[in-house]
Write an enzyme that holds these catalytic residues in place. Structure first.
Site, PDB file in Angstrom:
ATOM      1  N   SER A   1      -4.335 -46.423 -21.125  1.00 56.28           N
ATOM      2  CA  SER A   1      -3.598 -45.517 -20.247  1.00 56.28           C
ATOM      3  C   SER A   1      -4.329 -44.231 -19.901  1.00 56.28           C
ATOM      4  O   SER A   1      -3.837 -43.450 -19.064  1.00 56.28           O
ATOM      5  CB  SER A   1      -2.231 -45.188 -20.847  1.00 56.28           C
ATOM      6  OG  SER A   1      -1.368 -46.290 -20.703  1.00 56.28           O
TER       7      SER A   1
ATOM      8  N   SER B   1       6.719 -45.299 -18.008  1.00 55.98           N
ATOM      9  CA  SER B   1       6.801 -46.642 -17.443  1.00 55.98           C
ATOM     10  C   SER B   1       5.526 -46.962 -16.680  1.00 55.98           C
ATOM     11  O   SER B   1       5.161 -46.259 -15.728  1.00 55.98           O
ATOM     12  CB  SER B   1       8.000 -46.778 -16.509  1.00 55.98           C
ATOM     13  OG  SER B   1       7.974 -48.031 -15.844  1.00 55.98           O
ATOM     14  N   ASN B   2       4.848 -48.026 -17.077  1.00 57.24           N
ATOM     15  CA  ASN B   2       3.622 -48.439 -16.404  1.00 57.24           C
ATOM     16  C   ASN B   2       3.874 -48.928 -14.984  1.00 57.24           C
ATOM     17  O   ASN B   2       2.959 -48.933 -14.154  1.00 57.24           O
ATOM     18  CB  ASN B   2       2.932 -49.529 -17.227  1.00 57.24           C
ATOM     19  CG  ASN B   2       2.358 -48.978 -18.516  1.00 57.24           C
ATOM     20  OD1 ASN B   2       1.304 -48.368 -18.528  1.00 57.24           O
ATOM     21  ND2 ASN B   2       3.068 -49.190 -19.619  1.00 57.24           N
TER      22      ASN B   2
ATOM     23  N   THR C   1      -3.788 -47.099 -24.926  1.00 62.45           N
ATOM     24  CA  THR C   1      -3.752 -48.303 -25.752  1.00 62.45           C
ATOM     25  C   THR C   1      -3.944 -49.506 -24.845  1.00 62.45           C
ATOM     26  O   THR C   1      -3.192 -49.693 -23.893  1.00 62.45           O
ATOM     27  CB  THR C   1      -2.411 -48.438 -26.489  1.00 62.45           C
ATOM     28  OG1 THR C   1      -2.201 -47.289 -27.311  1.00 62.45           O
ATOM     29  CG2 THR C   1      -2.409 -49.677 -27.385  1.00 62.45           C
TER      30      THR C   1
ATOM     31  N   SER D   1      -5.768 -52.128 -32.423  1.00 64.90           N
ATOM     32  CA  SER D   1      -4.458 -51.605 -32.042  1.00 64.90           C
ATOM     33  C   SER D   1      -3.432 -52.698 -32.252  1.00 64.90           C
ATOM     34  O   SER D   1      -3.748 -53.887 -32.214  1.00 64.90           O
ATOM     35  CB  SER D   1      -4.445 -51.137 -30.579  1.00 64.90           C
ATOM     36  OG  SER D   1      -4.504 -52.248 -29.696  1.00 64.90           O
TER      37      SER D   1
END
Length: 344
Positions: free
Chosen positions: A46, A146-147, A296, A321
């Site tokens: 991100s 929110s992606n 991440t 991760s």
């Protein structure tokens, strides 16, 4: 005799003015035992959002876009009866600062999962996000990461410029700053050049896989992230990008100020962010506020912290991760924050 499979690694790169220090531990490749190094490429997750937001704000500076433009007016073909865009209009600003209320497509990805290497079309991911109810009905009232927001920004950039986001990133950010080790792959599952391999826990997804808690997931398709997280880069390139951004090389002063200071509270965020601007987090550290982002990606976890003018910087990375988002973030953040505040 089989080679040992040591633990994945981590590194820190710290910069204070012209003084740069770095250190690493663990391995970049468990199958070969190759040591982790701070100059290796990795998936940025991100952190990509700050790059995407920078392109959007450059278009605002060029008067090709406004922060109060609505998604409905820019992307009318995405609005269908009953989908999430058919409610109260959402603006470009609300996509950038995650106050749209739109459902995060990542939360609904599992039922569509077929294999680790599958290609995820952008329209499919946006559809997952828009076919679910909003987290809250009135946009602009609160923060909810929110992606889906950044995939819509990707589509807006493409409509406004008639060029895809990759081309815009290369022409507007990567080439001008000389970020030669940064790329935006969508269909390419391999990472070119020396890189850290990424590991994750897939025991909940693939219970019969040996060593499932340290599964090599490097080849997971970056199309799953797109404009919200598909960049491949290095620590040096991340530091150079944020330094240039914070020194005003990419945005005019007013828009840079808005990016950093027009923030919304991020109550409940972990690690402890106190606000989110236009593609940038404001973090509370033991030595004052810092600006940057976390990232991440499957097998990778990265954070970048920067002082307001970009003089002090820290980039921290680990090539492990959790797909479920638990188990490492708090410890990693604690170590990272100490590194940022103890740069000397």
């Amino acid at each position: 005799m089989a080679a040992p499979n040591p633990n994945p690694g981590a590194f820190l790169l710290a910069r204070d003015g012209t003084h740069v220090r770095s250190g690493a531990a663990g391995v970049a490749d468990r199958s070969t035992g190759t040591p982790m190094r701070p100059d290796l490429k990795f998936r940025a997750g991100s952190l990509t959002k700050t790059f995407t937001a920078t392109v959007v704000l450059q278009l605002v500076a060029e008067h090709r876009l406004r922060l109060d433009n609505t998604v409905n007016s820019l992307l009318p073909d995405q609005v269908r009866a009953g989908n999430a865009l058919s409610g109260e209009p959402i603006t470009v600003r609300q996509l950038l600062n995650h106050t749209s209320g739109l459902y995060d497509y990542l939360d609904g990805l599992l039922p569509h999962f077929r294999s680790l290497d599958q290609f995820w079309p952008r329209d499919q991911l946006i559809g997952i996000g828009l076919d679910e109810p909003r987290y809250f009905p009135t946009p602009g009232t609160r923060f909810r990461y929110s992606n889906t927001n950044y995939l819509l920004l990707d589509l807006i950039v493409e409509r406004v410029t008639d060029r895809d986001l990759r081309t815009n990133l290369e022409r507007r950010v990567l080439a001008p700053l000389g970020l030669r080790d940064t790329s935006y792959p969508l269909a390419q599952r391999t990472i070119g050049g020396p890189h850290a391999r990424g590991y994750t826990d897939v025991s909940f997804l693939l219970p019969d896989v040996p060593d499932a808690t340290r599964f090599d997931i490097t080849g997971f398709s970056p199309s799953e992230a797109g404009a919200s997280g598909a960049l491949v880069t290095t620590a040096a390139d991340i530091a150079r990008f944020y330094r240039a951004l914070l020194r005003g090389r990419l945005l005019p002063p007013g828009l840079l100020r808005s990016m950093l200071t027009d923030t919304v509270p991020t109550t409940g965020s972990a690690p402890p962010a106190v606000g989110y601007g236009l593609g940038v987090y404001v973090y509370a550290t033991g030595c004052g506020p810092a600006f940057g982002h976390g990232g991440t990606a499957p097998g990778y976890l990265t954070f970048a912290l920067n002082s307001r003018g970009g003089r002090e910087q820290l980039v921290a990375h680990t090539n492990w991760s959790s797909l479920t988002g638990t188990g490492i973030d708090e410890d990693f953040w604690a170590a990272f924050q100490r590194g940022y505040c103890d740069r000397a």
